[in-house]
Design an enzyme around this catalytic site. Structure first.
Site, short mmCIF file in Angstrom:
data_model
loop_
_atom_site.label_atom_id
_atom_site.label_comp_id
_atom_site.label_asym_id
_atom_site.label_seq_id
_atom_site.Cartn_x
_atom_site.Cartn_y
_atom_site.Cartn_z
N CYS A 187 39.05 60.43 22.70
CA CYS A 187 39.60 61.55 21.92
C CYS A 187 40.54 61.09 20.81
CB CYS A 187 40.33 62.51 22.85
SG CYS A 187 41.26 61.73 24.15
N HIS B 152 46.32 66.19 20.53
CA HIS B 152 46.89 64.85 20.33
C HIS B 152 47.48 64.78 18.92
CE1 HIS B 152 45.27 63.58 24.05
NE2 HIS B 152 44.28 62.80 23.65
C1 2RA Z 1 43.50 60.64 27.82
N1 2RA Z 1 42.01 59.71 26.15
O1 2RA Z 1 44.04 61.24 26.89
C2 2RA Z 1 42.24 59.84 27.57
C3 2RA Z 1 41.06 60.48 28.25
N2 2RA Z 1 40.74 61.73 27.69
O2 2RA Z 1 43.91 60.67 29.00
#
Ligand code: 2RA
Length: 333
Positions: free
Chosen positions: A128, A241
């Site tokens: 991601c 994120h």
């Molecule tokens: C996380 N990128 O953010 C890893 C798995 N989605 O935990």
């Protein structure tokens, strides 16, 4: 033409979002087959106004499928991949199991859609934070190949699935009522905290999550010499994120040029007017598919005309489910 699509891991955070995105984007689905482990068999999911029973994920369950969107962990992805291929379906896998395999394309549709056609039965969905970061810098890479990135990620708890989301909620509620926080999914309490560990550490002190940015970035952008120093941090944010990037390209790019190309870049929205407090924030990018990019400025610590920028994107959607459905859309073109 319509297609039979299975969702492996249909009751998890990403699996549920894949079903939602298939409907939103009006993907031509003939049969939707939601698959999950035994404990979820019998649950119902809603697709295009119809209730569909969740079926047991087993080798036979892939018979008759054209595409399998896989949202399970590495162990199960490896377990079911042979049966999926044997059934004649294409597996679009969100786990990290096959991302670095030679014969498995690793695809961000805005960056390297042409790689999807090289598949031998499996196409891997990148991590991601890789998807979000590379979507943000793709337009810059097209002007001048990126040589180096210093990256810090601020990763939402949804990256750990439904359990991560529930854990943050539980902790905030409990602590708000003077009760203890339950710590199960993350190494420490995540509410009101930051945890600088996602995945296990290697011998150089980098986590598996941090190495993905360099390893996957090299493969997706076809930049074998790309160097990335990444620090991945878990933050008490639900779904998006956020990523800070300082980058150097082979040739310097001006801030004005960077803003102009990112404003027109596929998959991006320029949110960059800091004196008027316009910049990306995770609350603004949740539940949609675009990567918001801002804080574009010269890197004053760079001797090679480097740039710094900040971006936010929804981890469950563009970071996983939507990217996978976009890959499926490439396949049926
Ligand atoms: C996380 N990128 O953010 C890893 C798995 N989605 O935990």
């Amino acid at each position: 033409k319509t297609y039979n699509v299975a969702i492996l891991g249909s009751t998890g955070a990403v699996g549920q979002e894949m079903i939602k995105v298939l409907e939103e984007r009006n993907f031509p689905v003939k049969e939707l087959r939601p698959l999950a482990s035994q404990r979820s068999v019998g649950k119902k999911i809603l697709f295009k106004g119809k209730e569909i029973d969740v079926q047991l994920a087993c080798p036979e369950a892939f018979m008759g499928m054209d595409i399998v969107l896989s949202a399970v962990d590495n162990q199960w992805a490896k377990e079911f991949a042979p049966a999926i291929i044997k059934a004649g379906a294409v597996m679009i896998d969100n786990s990290s199991a096959f991302r670095m395999a030679e014969d498995v394309p690793l695809v961000v549709p805005e960056i390297n859609p042409e790689d999807a056609a090289l598949h031998k039965g499996i196409i891997a969905n990148p991590n991601c934070s890789t998807i979000i970061a590379l979507t943000a810098v793709n337009a810059l890479n097209k002007i001048s190949p990126i040589k180096k990135m210093i990256v810090s990620t601020y990763q939402a708890v949804s990256g750990a699935g439904v359990a991560g989301i529930q854990e943050l909620n539980q902790q905030v509620m409990a602590l708000g009522h003077g009760k203890p926080a339950e710590v199960n999914t993350f190494p420490y309490q995540i509410a009101y905290n930051l945890i600088p560990q996602i995945g296990d550490f290697n011998e150089f002190g980098y986590t598996s999550e941090e190495m993905k940015m360099q390893n996957e970035g090299r493969k997706i952008m076809h930049l074998p010499d790309l160097r990335v120093n990444c620090t991945c941090v878990r933050v008490p944010i639900m779904r998006s994120h956020s990523i800070s990037i300082a980058l150097e390209c082979e040739a310097p790019i001006s801030v004005e040029q960077a803003k102009a190309v990112i404003a027109k870049a596929k998959g991006c929205v320029l949110k960059d007017d800091p004196t008027n407090r316009v910049y990306p924030m995770p609350l603004d990018t949740s539940d949609q598919d675009l990567v918001f990019v801002g804080r574009i400025r010269e890197d004053i610590a760079s001797d090679h005309g480097g740039l710094s920028l900040w971006c936010c994107g929804d981890q469950v959607r563009k970071g996983a489910a939507t990217n996978a459905v976009q890959i499926a859309e490439i396949l049926i073109k």
